[in-house]
Design an enzyme around this catalytic site. Structure first.
Site, PDB file in Angstrom:
ATOM      1  N   SER A  12      20.135   8.088  68.288  1.00 52.94           N
ATOM      2  CA  SER A  12      20.993   7.520  69.339  1.00 52.94           C
ATOM      3  C   SER A  12      20.234   7.392  70.659  1.00 52.94           C
ATOM      4  O   SER A  12      20.487   6.473  71.438  1.00 52.94           O
ATOM      5  CB  SER A  12      22.266   8.351  69.514  1.00 52.94           C
ATOM      6  OG  SER A  12      21.996   9.581  70.128  1.00 52.94           O
ATOM      7  N   ASN A  13      19.281   8.295  70.912  1.00 52.65           N
ATOM      8  CA  ASN A  13      18.467   8.151  72.128  1.00 52.65           C
ATOM      9  C   ASN A  13      17.545   6.938  72.021  1.00 52.65           C
ATOM     10  O   ASN A  13      17.341   6.219  73.004  1.00 52.65           O
ATOM     11  CB  ASN A  13      17.669   9.419  72.400  1.00 52.65           C
ATOM     12  CG  ASN A  13      18.492  10.456  73.147  1.00 52.65           C
ATOM     13  OD1 ASN A  13      18.801  10.284  74.325  1.00 52.65           O
ATOM     14  ND2 ASN A  13      18.885  11.514  72.469  1.00 52.65           N
ATOM     15  N   MET A  89      11.869  16.457  65.725  1.00 46.57           N
ATOM     16  CA  MET A  89      12.102  17.887  65.562  1.00 46.57           C
ATOM     17  C   MET A  89      10.882  18.637  65.038  1.00 46.57           C
ATOM     18  O   MET A  89      10.973  19.443  64.109  1.00 46.57           O
ATOM     19  CB  MET A  89      13.320  18.103  64.657  1.00 46.57           C
ATOM     20  CG  MET A  89      14.554  17.365  65.136  1.00 46.57           C
ATOM     21  SD  MET A  89      14.978  17.675  66.867  1.00 46.57           S
ATOM     22  CE  MET A  89      16.068  19.059  66.657  1.00 46.57           C
ATOM     23  N   ARG A  90       9.723  18.352  65.625  1.00 49.01           N
ATOM     24  CA  ARG A  90       8.492  19.067  65.259  1.00 49.01           C
ATOM     25  C   ARG A  90       7.735  19.414  66.518  1.00 49.01           C
ATOM     26  O   ARG A  90       7.803  18.666  67.494  1.00 49.01           O
ATOM     27  CB  ARG A  90       7.550  18.160  64.454  1.00 49.01           C
ATOM     28  CG  ARG A  90       7.980  17.979  63.132  1.00 49.01           C
ATOM     29  CD  ARG A  90       7.068  17.149  62.261  1.00 49.01           C
ATOM     30  NE  ARG A  90       7.707  17.153  60.989  1.00 49.01           N
ATOM     31  CZ  ARG A  90       7.543  18.101  60.078  1.00 49.01           C
ATOM     32  NH1 ARG A  90       6.662  19.043  60.221  1.00 49.01           N
ATOM     33  NH2 ARG A  90       8.238  18.085  58.974  1.00 49.01           N
ATOM     34  N   LEU A  91       6.983  20.507  66.437  1.00 48.25           N
ATOM     35  CA  LEU A  91       6.103  20.852  67.551  1.00 48.25           C
ATOM     36  C   LEU A  91       4.927  19.888  67.550  1.00 48.25           C
ATOM     37  O   LEU A  91       4.308  19.653  66.510  1.00 48.25           O
ATOM     38  CB  LEU A  91       5.569  22.267  67.364  1.00 48.25           C
ATOM     39  CG  LEU A  91       6.223  23.392  68.134  1.00 48.25           C
ATOM     40  CD1 LEU A  91       5.433  24.671  67.925  1.00 48.25           C
ATOM     41  CD2 LEU A  91       6.341  23.079  69.613  1.00 48.25           C
ATOM     42  N   ASN A 106       9.579  14.388  76.227  1.00 51.11           N
ATOM     43  CA  ASN A 106      10.596  14.803  75.251  1.00 51.11           C
ATOM     44  C   ASN A 106      11.926  14.952  75.972  1.00 51.11           C
ATOM     45  O   ASN A 106      11.966  15.182  77.174  1.00 51.11           O
ATOM     46  CB  ASN A 106      10.183  16.158  74.649  1.00 51.11           C
ATOM     47  CG  ASN A 106      11.195  16.704  73.666  1.00 51.11           C
ATOM     48  OD1 ASN A 106      11.672  15.974  72.785  1.00 51.11           O
ATOM     49  ND2 ASN A 106      11.545  17.974  73.803  1.00 51.11           N
ATOM     50  N   HIS A 108      15.502  17.238  75.698  1.00 50.19           N
ATOM     51  CA  HIS A 108      16.037  18.446  75.055  1.00 50.19           C
ATOM     52  C   HIS A 108      17.473  18.663  75.542  1.00 50.19           C
ATOM     53  O   HIS A 108      17.744  18.538  76.739  1.00 50.19           O
ATOM     54  CB  HIS A 108      15.155  19.655  75.410  1.00 50.19           C
ATOM     55  CG  HIS A 108      15.623  20.909  74.765  1.00 50.19           C
ATOM     56  ND1 HIS A 108      15.451  21.166  73.426  1.00 50.19           N
ATOM     57  CD2 HIS A 108      16.314  21.975  75.259  1.00 50.19           C
ATOM     58  CE1 HIS A 108      15.990  22.333  73.118  1.00 50.19           C
ATOM     59  NE2 HIS A 108      16.518  22.836  74.221  1.00 50.19           N
TER      60      HIS A 108
HETATM   61  C1  GAR Z   1      19.287  14.925  70.910  1.00 48.25           C
HETATM   62  O1  GAR Z   1      20.404  15.668  71.371  1.00 48.25           O
HETATM   63  C2  GAR Z   1      18.000  15.488  71.481  1.00 48.25           C
HETATM   64  O2  GAR Z   1      18.140  15.973  72.785  1.00 48.25           O
HETATM   65  C3  GAR Z   1      17.737  16.610  70.508  1.00 48.25           C
HETATM   66  O3  GAR Z   1      18.042  16.071  69.250  1.00 48.25           O
HETATM   67  C4  GAR Z   1      19.074  15.104  69.414  1.00 48.25           C
HETATM   68  C5  GAR Z   1      18.617  13.817  68.756  1.00 48.25           C
HETATM   69  O4  GAR Z   1      19.667  12.896  68.730  1.00 48.25           O
HETATM   70  N1  GAR Z   1      16.360  17.042  70.590  1.00 48.25           N
HETATM   71  C6  GAR Z   1      15.991  18.326  70.465  1.00 48.25           C
HETATM   72  O5  GAR Z   1      16.773  19.217  70.200  1.00 48.25           O
HETATM   73  C7  GAR Z   1      14.500  18.575  70.643  1.00 48.25           C
HETATM   74  N2  GAR Z   1      14.246  19.973  70.816  1.00 48.25           N
HETATM   75  P1  GAR Z   1      19.373  11.373  68.443  1.00 48.25           P
HETATM   76  O6  GAR Z   1      18.565  11.337  67.160  1.00 48.25           O
HETATM   77  O7  GAR Z   1      20.741  10.762  68.247  1.00 48.25           O
HETATM   78  O8  GAR Z   1      18.632  10.804  69.620  1.00 48.25           O
END
Ligand code: GAR
Length: 200
Positions: A12-13, A89-91, A106, A108
C-alpha cells in the site's frame, strides 16, 4: 530521481508513491520494484502501473551478499539513484548499504526509537502509550536505527486494537512517505556529516 522500491507484502505504501507520482506531487520515477516474496501483492500493483518488477528469493543464494548482489543487478540495470524500502521485511546488509551509502530510506509504523522490529503497532498498544505514529528514516546496518527524517503522530484511542491503530498510522504513512521522497528528489532532504538536513 529514479528509485527502486523494495517491498515484501501488500504494497500500500508503494501504491501511495505511485499515486503521488501520477498526480505530480512526488518528483521521483519508480524504475523498478523488487520483492523477496514471489507472491507479494506489491509486484501486482507494479505490473498494473507498468513498472518493471521482479522477485528474488533469498533462499536461492548462498548468503546475504549474493542475494543483495542480485538485487543490485536489477537496481543498476534500471539506473536507480535511490532505494526506498516500503514494507521490506528484511535487514539490509553491507552489500546494499555500501553500494548506496546514505541513499536508502525506510518507513516504520512506530515513533522510533520506540518499538523497532516487527509489529510496532502492537508493541505500542501493549505498552499503553497514548500517541503512536510512523517514522521515515535513512537506513543503516541496525534494525530501524538510522537517522530520522520525518515522523507523524496519531492518538491511541481507548478501544483501539492492532488493526484500528495500524489503519490510523497507515493513513499517515501514505502521506509522509511520498512527501519525503519528493523532497529527496528535489535535493531538499539529504544526509550531511551523518545529520539529516531539511530545506524548508
Ligand atoms: C507498513 O506499515 C510499514 O510501515 C511496515 O510494513 C507495512 C507495509 O505495508 N514496515 C515495517 O514494519 C518495517 N519495519 P504495505 O506493504 O501496505 O506498504
Amino acid at each position: 530521481m529514479k528509485i527502486a522500491v523494495l517491498a515484501s507484502g501488500r504494497g500500500s505504501n508503494l501504491q501511495a508513491i505511485i499515486d503521488a507520482i501520477a498526480v505530480g506531487s512526488c518528483a521521483a520515477e519508480i524504475a523498478v520494484v523488487l520483492s523477496d516474496k514471489a507472491d507479494a501483492y506489491a509486484l501486482e500493483r507494479a505490473s498494473k502501473s507498468g513498472i518493471p518488477n521482479f522477485s528474488v528469493n533469498p533462499k536461492g543464494f548462498e548468503n546475504k551478499a549474493a542475494y543483495e548482489n542480485k538485487l543490485l543487478e536489477y537496481i543498476r540495470q534500471y539506473n536507480c539513484e535511490f532505494i526506498v524500502l516500503a514494507g521490506y521485511m528484511r535487514l539490509v546488509g553491507e552489500t546494499l548499504l555500501a553500494a548506496f551509502p546514505g541513499r536508502i530510506i525506510n518507513i516504520h509504523p512506530a515513533l522510533l526509537p520506540a518499538f523497532p522490529g516487527l509489529h510496532g503497532q502492537k508493541q505500542a498498544l501493549d505498552y499503553g502509550v497514548k500517541v503512536a505514529g510512523c517514522t521515515v528514516h535513512f537506513v543503516d546496518c541496525g534494525m530501524d536505527t538510522g537517522k530520522i527524517i520525518a515522523q507523524r503522530v496519531v492518538p491511541v484511542l481507548q478501544d483501539d486494537d492492532e488493526d484500528s491503530l495500524s489503519a490510523r498510522i497507515l493513513e499517515q504513512e501514505h502521506s509522509v512517505f511520498p512527501y519525503v521522497i519528493d523532497k529527496i528528489a528535489k535535493g531538499e532532504i539529504y544526509l550531511e556529516n551523518n545529520k539529516v538536513i531539511i530545506k524548508e
